[in-house]
Design a protein around this motif. Structure first.
Motif, PDB file in Angstrom:
ATOM      1  N   GLN A  85      -4.370   1.876  -4.138  1.00 16.65           N
ATOM      2  CA  GLN A  85      -3.469   1.339  -3.117  1.00 16.65           C
ATOM      3  C   GLN A  85      -3.427   2.204  -1.857  1.00 16.65           C
ATOM      4  OE1 GLN A  85      -0.205   0.765  -6.232  1.00 16.65           O
ATOM      5  NE2 GLN A  85       0.314  -0.861  -4.781  1.00 16.65           N
TER       6      GLN A  85
ATOM      7  N   HIS B 232       0.840  -1.191   0.000  1.00 20.14           N
ATOM      8  CA  HIS B 232       0.000   0.000   0.000  1.00 20.14           C
ATOM      9  C   HIS B 232       0.875   1.240   0.000  1.00 20.14           C
ATOM     10  CE1 HIS B 232      -3.890  -1.996   0.776  1.00 20.14           C
ATOM     11  NE2 HIS B 232      -3.188  -2.834   1.534  1.00 20.14           N
TER      12      HIS B 232
ATOM     13  N   THR C 219      -2.884   4.363   5.204  1.00 18.00           N
ATOM     14  CA  THR C 219      -3.385   4.106   3.855  1.00 18.00           C
ATOM     15  C   THR C 219      -4.900   4.297   3.816  1.00 18.00           C
ATOM     16  OG1 THR C 219      -3.273   2.557   1.989  1.00 18.00           O
ATOM     17  CG2 THR C 219      -3.695   1.609   4.173  1.00 18.00           C
TER      18      THR C 219
END
Length: 418
Positions: A391, A263, A270
């Motif tokens: 991501q 990520h 994230t």
């Protein structure tokens, strides 16, 4: 999706209405995962009643990357728990105005001798910077991201994903030759995969069958490929930069999280889309809308008070470049530099900084931008490499919650789609 609405369901519909108060070069696209790379995108050009520059023809040049794969497949690859799967290289192919292939007639741009063209260059790819140049032709930059600028002469241009640039090009007075133009793609998305340049060349055609100039190699090229410094541009509408009431530092890193997937993150957090859209939360939680926890900490919420001057400092500790796009605002570009403070690479704006909505930050560099919180709403700040957003490289500004609650009503169609 997850910020202003739940999305349009299959076989559903939704009508967007907007007041086109801003002029310039924009584009419409889906914001659901990597969906726009499958083709759900289109230019949006808003013409001014009185243009600052004179030209004969207005030409949209939409630069796209095509992967011969669905966006869902690429997203699943990049979020695989297997390193070998994540790092299997994938390469885009250039399309110009949604056309491509080995037959260059599909991507030829037609010029008439002596005419001046406004080329509206848009990088609407999913990943990758595009460098654009025309052999034996100079270009004058006159607009970036919807902001008109004083002219600046260049013979090449780099556009990161999401960026738009208008250039004026005056055609030659002869039809004795045609000329190559370049729209090369820089791949810069996968950790562990070397950056690559994918060359693309097509034709500026003055006359069918005329000889083609400067198309064989870099040695023959008249395009210098110097990096375009947008911080040197001066807007026609000159405004001094705002001050600083609130400082927002954002550090970019890539790492493997506890789900064993790679990520990207701001400040080691994230992004995950909230179950309830951010705008709906701001409208329905009363005084709690002033507290970040109401929005879910994984949406990276940042509360902005009305009419405060915001400085965002973005530090790119990632090995890849990132084009950061802010919804709801144009920001002033104040400083650029390297994280190790190399004085030869430090750049500062002038008295009237350029404004745009998307900025490229190369690896191990930083950028400082400012804007005034004068537009109540829920606004994403995200990397416009679409799978980097998937991501997790996103944050949310919730701007003036009290004004949102007083001035905004959710249409029934938004509620129905949720």
């Amino acid at each position: 999706m997850g910020v202003s609405e739940c999305g349009i369901p299959p076989n559903g519909n939704f009508t967007y209405e907007l007041n086109a108060a801003q002029t310039g070069t924009y584009w419409l696209h889906s914001h659901y995962k990597g969906q726009y790379s499958d083709g759900l995108r289109t230019p949006l050009i808003v013409h001014a009643q009185r243009e600052h520059y004179k030209y004969d023809h207005d030409m949209v040049v939409m630069l796209e990357g095509w992967y011969h794969r669905e966006s869902r497949d690429v997203g699943e690859q990049l979020l695989s728990t297997s390193q070998s799967v994540r790092e299997a290289p994938f390469r885009p192919y250039m399309l110009v105005n949604s056309r491509g292939g080995s037959d260059l007639r599909h991507t030829t741009l037609h010029f008439e001798p002596g005419k001046t063209y406004r080329l509206r260059l848009l990088n609407v790819a999913a990943t990758g910077m595009v460098r654009f140049g025309i052999e034996q032709h100079s270009m004058r930059v006159i607009e970036v991201d919807g902001v008109d600028t004083e002219p600046k002469e260049v013979n090449s241009m780099q556009l990161s994903v999401g960026q738009r640039v208008s250039v004026l090009v005056t055609a030659k007075n002869s039809t004795k030759a045609n000329y190559a133009y370049h729209a090369d793609i820089f791949t810069d998305i996968q950790a562990g995969v070397d950056r690559a340049v994918l060359p693309f060349t097509s034709i500026i055609e003055y006359a069918q069958g005329a000889p083609l100039r400067n198309a064989t190699s870099d040695e023959d090229s008249t395009v210098d490929w110097n990096f375009f410094e947008d911080i040197d541009l001066v807007p026609i509408d000159r405004q001094p930069a705002p001050g600083v009431h609130k400082w927002v530092p954002l550090e970019v890193r890539t790492s493997i999280f506890d789900d064993r997937r790679e990520h990207l993150a701001f400040n080691n957090r994230t992004y995950e889309s909230p179950l309830v859209p951010t705008l709906t939360t701001a409208l329905t939680t009363g005084y709690q809308a002033f507290y970040p926890d109401a929005y879910g900490f994984k949406s990276n919420p940042i509360i902005l008070d009305p009419m405060t001057d915001i400085e965002v400092a973005m530090f790119n500790n990632d090995p890849n470049s990132h084009p950061f796009h802010l919804h709801g605002h144009n920001f002033f570009i104040i400083h650029r530099g390297t994280i190790d403070n190399d004085p030869t690479k430090y750049r500062a704006s002038g008295q009237y900084p350029v404004r745009r909505d998307t900025i490229t930050i190369p690896p191990k560099e930083f950028a400082i931008v400012r804007f005034t919180a004068d537009n109540p709403g829920a606004w994403l700040l995200h990397c416009h490499m679409i799978w980097h957003g998937e991501q997790g490289l996103m944050a949310t500004f919730i701007e003036s919650p009290y004004q949102i609650q007083n001035n905004t009503r959710l249409p029934q169609s938004v509620k129905d789609n949720c």
